[in-house]
Write an enzyme that holds these catalytic residues in place. Structure first.
Site, PDB file in Angstrom:
ATOM      1  N   PRO A  89      -1.466   3.371   7.960  1.00  0.00           N
ATOM      2  CA  PRO A  89      -0.052   3.686   7.715  1.00  0.00           C
ATOM      3  C   PRO A  89       0.880   3.037   8.748  1.00  0.00           C
ATOM      4  O   PRO A  89       2.073   2.891   8.510  1.00  0.00           O
ATOM      5  CB  PRO A  89       0.019   5.216   7.828  1.00  0.00           C
ATOM      6  CG  PRO A  89      -1.376   5.708   7.759  1.00  0.00           C
ATOM      7  CD  PRO A  89      -2.265   4.584   8.186  1.00  0.00           C
ATOM      8  N   GLU A 116      -7.693  10.975  11.006  1.00  0.00           N
ATOM      9  CA  GLU A 116      -6.321  10.751  11.473  1.00  0.00           C
ATOM     10  C   GLU A 116      -6.057   9.304  11.883  1.00  0.00           C
ATOM     11  O   GLU A 116      -4.921   8.921  12.111  1.00  0.00           O
ATOM     12  CB  GLU A 116      -5.985  11.696  12.626  1.00  0.00           C
ATOM     13  CG  GLU A 116      -5.835  13.147  12.202  1.00  0.00           C
ATOM     14  CD  GLU A 116      -4.874  13.335  11.035  1.00  0.00           C
ATOM     15  OE1 GLU A 116      -3.675  13.056  11.203  1.00  0.00           O
ATOM     16  OE2 GLU A 116      -5.330  13.755   9.958  1.00  0.00           O
ATOM     17  N   ARG A 154      -5.593 -12.357  -7.770  1.00  0.00           N
ATOM     18  CA  ARG A 154      -4.887 -13.006  -8.875  1.00  0.00           C
ATOM     19  C   ARG A 154      -4.170 -14.285  -8.438  1.00  0.00           C
ATOM     20  O   ARG A 154      -3.707 -15.048  -9.271  1.00  0.00           O
ATOM     21  CB  ARG A 154      -3.980 -12.054  -9.654  1.00  0.00           C
ATOM     22  CG  ARG A 154      -3.124 -11.147  -8.864  1.00  0.00           C
ATOM     23  CD  ARG A 154      -2.569 -10.016  -9.696  1.00  0.00           C
ATOM     24  NE  ARG A 154      -1.913 -10.491 -10.919  1.00  0.00           N
ATOM     25  CZ  ARG A 154      -0.799 -11.200 -10.935  1.00  0.00           C
ATOM     26  NH1 ARG A 154      -0.205 -11.522  -9.819  1.00  0.00           N
ATOM     27  NH2 ARG A 154      -0.283 -11.596 -12.066  1.00  0.00           N
ATOM     28  N   ASP A 169       5.864 -14.056 -11.781  1.00  0.00           N
ATOM     29  CA  ASP A 169       5.860 -12.626 -11.480  1.00  0.00           C
ATOM     30  C   ASP A 169       7.108 -12.189 -10.727  1.00  0.00           C
ATOM     31  O   ASP A 169       7.595 -12.884  -9.866  1.00  0.00           O
ATOM     32  CB  ASP A 169       4.668 -12.253 -10.574  1.00  0.00           C
ATOM     33  CG  ASP A 169       3.347 -12.333 -11.287  1.00  0.00           C
ATOM     34  OD1 ASP A 169       3.347 -12.554 -12.512  1.00  0.00           O
ATOM     35  OD2 ASP A 169       2.321 -12.167 -10.614  1.00  0.00           O
TER      36      ASP A 169
HETATM   37  C1  9D3 Z   1      -0.226  12.860  10.718  1.00  0.00           C
HETATM   38  C2  9D3 Z   1       0.087  11.445  10.658  1.00  0.00           C
HETATM   39  N1  9D3 Z   1      -0.516  10.740   9.495  1.00  0.00           N
HETATM   40  C3  9D3 Z   1       0.014   9.355   9.504  1.00  0.00           C
HETATM   41  C4  9D3 Z   1       1.088   9.172   8.484  1.00  0.00           C
HETATM   42  C5  9D3 Z   1      -1.966  10.715   9.622  1.00  0.00           C
HETATM   43  C6  9D3 Z   1      -2.665   9.905   8.608  1.00  0.00           C
HETATM   44  C7  9D3 Z   1      -2.467  10.135   7.265  1.00  0.00           C
HETATM   45  C8  9D3 Z   1      -3.178   9.387   6.321  1.00  0.00           C
HETATM   46  C9  9D3 Z   1      -3.558   8.940   9.012  1.00  0.00           C
HETATM   47  C10 9D3 Z   1      -4.261   8.221   8.070  1.00  0.00           C
HETATM   48  C11 9D3 Z   1      -4.078   8.460   6.739  1.00  0.00           C
HETATM   49  C12 9D3 Z   1      -4.866   7.702   5.743  1.00  0.00           C
HETATM   50  N2  9D3 Z   1      -4.112   6.555   5.220  1.00  0.00           N
HETATM   51  C13 9D3 Z   1      -4.573   5.319   5.291  1.00  0.00           C
HETATM   52  O1  9D3 Z   1      -5.648   5.119   5.820  1.00  0.00           O
HETATM   53  C14 9D3 Z   1      -3.761   4.237   4.807  1.00  0.00           C
HETATM   54  C15 9D3 Z   1      -2.480   4.213   4.195  1.00  0.00           C
HETATM   55  C16 9D3 Z   1      -1.545   5.250   3.841  1.00  0.00           C
HETATM   56  O2  9D3 Z   1      -1.763   6.455   4.027  1.00  0.00           O
HETATM   57  N3  9D3 Z   1      -0.369   4.877   3.271  1.00  0.00           N
HETATM   58  C17 9D3 Z   1      -0.054   3.585   3.008  1.00  0.00           C
HETATM   59  N4  9D3 Z   1      -0.886   2.592   3.310  1.00  0.00           N
HETATM   60  C18 9D3 Z   1      -2.078   2.915   3.898  1.00  0.00           C
HETATM   61  S1  9D3 Z   1      -3.222   1.812   4.353  1.00  0.00           S
HETATM   62  C19 9D3 Z   1      -4.248   2.953   4.935  1.00  0.00           C
END
Ligand code: 9D3
Length: 243
Positions: A89, A116, A154, A169
């Site tokens: 994230p 996390e 793609r 696209d």
């Molecule tokens: C409490 C803070 N959270 C961060 C926003 C913790 C957290 C939530 C979800 C840590 C990791 C995750 C799992 N998400 C992914 O691994 C992830 C992800 C996403 O949640 N949203 C957008 N792109 C991606 S790429 C990997």
């Protein structure tokens, strides 16, 4: 193009990889995808790959050893180490421009997290390209990795039926407007008629109508795509400021 996907949930991928377009690309040898279970590199007797965060706090953290060692074990398989992409994230947002950049690589190592997040030393040591697919919370990086594979393959020459079905696209470099409405037979359904211009046979009128529709739809729904900041060279820092 070769992908290696490192994950704690290898079972999530076969269903996706079996879809027809991708399956065909795999069988024709245009794309190669290898799935690796990070747990194999755990030294723990219970195959544990996570642990509690130093300093306290909720949730668990992916341990550095199995993650770094899995990447280092997979990289020598194949004739180049590949670019390491960490799905997180905290990464830069995946856009079609980023997809195009990734598609130019001969090999990508996609690293999927759970819990996390990763021990910071994973990032310090591997110096991966950190990528997020958008501002919403997923349960892990696996679905994000599938999104990356889906968008990238793609663009691999020969994967799509005809060569330029992707230059048109929305969001690709060729066209940054949303697509206009499309119609096929019948000409009328429950009183809903196909716009007359599309039946006119006048290709100039049709092209102008479509362009106008695309522009209006983009202005209404996605004005951000019309912003100057989104033009193709907007992040070219070498150019002089122009206001
Ligand atoms: C409490 C803070 N959270 C961060 C926003 C913790 C957290 C939530 C979800 C840590 C990791 C995750 C799992 N998400 C992914 O691994 C992830 C992800 C996403 O949640 N949203 C957008 N792109 C991606 S790429 C990997």
């Amino acid at each position: 193009m070769r992908f290696d996907i490192l994950t704690l949930f290898p079972g999530m991928f076969p269903g996706y990889l079996g879809q027809s377009l991708l399956d065909k690309a795999l069988r024709r040898g245009l794309v190669e995808i290898h799935i690796h279970d990070i747990r194999r590199w755990s030294k723990d007797k219970h195959w544990k790959v996570d642990d509690r965060p130093f300093g306290g706090g909720p949730g668990m953290v992916m341990r550095v050893e199995p993650v770094v060692e899995s990447v280092e074990a997979v990289q020598p398989q194949g004739d180049r180490p590949g670019r390491v992409v960490l799905l997180t994230p905290q990464g830069r947002r995946l856009t079609q421009r980023v997809v195009e950049e990734l598609a130019a690589e001969p090999r990508l190592i996609l690293l999927c997290g759970r819990y996390e997040g990763f021990d910071q030393r994973v990032i310090d040591i591997l110096q991966p390209d950190e990528v997020s697919i958008g501002d919403y919370v997923l349960n892990g990086g696996e679905v994000a990795a599938m999104v990356v594979v889906d968008a990238v393959i793609r663009l691999v020459p020969g994967v799509l039926g005809h060569d330029d079905s992707n230059v048109d696209d929305s969001f690709s470099t060729g066209n940054r407007l949303l697509e206009c409405a499309q119609y096929t037979r019948p000409r009328e359904f429950r009183g809903w008629r196909v716009p007359e211009v599309l039946l006119s046979g006048n290709h100039g009128d049709i092209a102008r109508w479509r362009q106008q529709q695309s522009y209006e739809k983009t202005k209404q729904r996605r004005a951000d795509l019309l912003d100057e900041s989104d033009r193709p060279d907007a992040d070219d820092t070498s150019r002089k400021d122009e206001t």
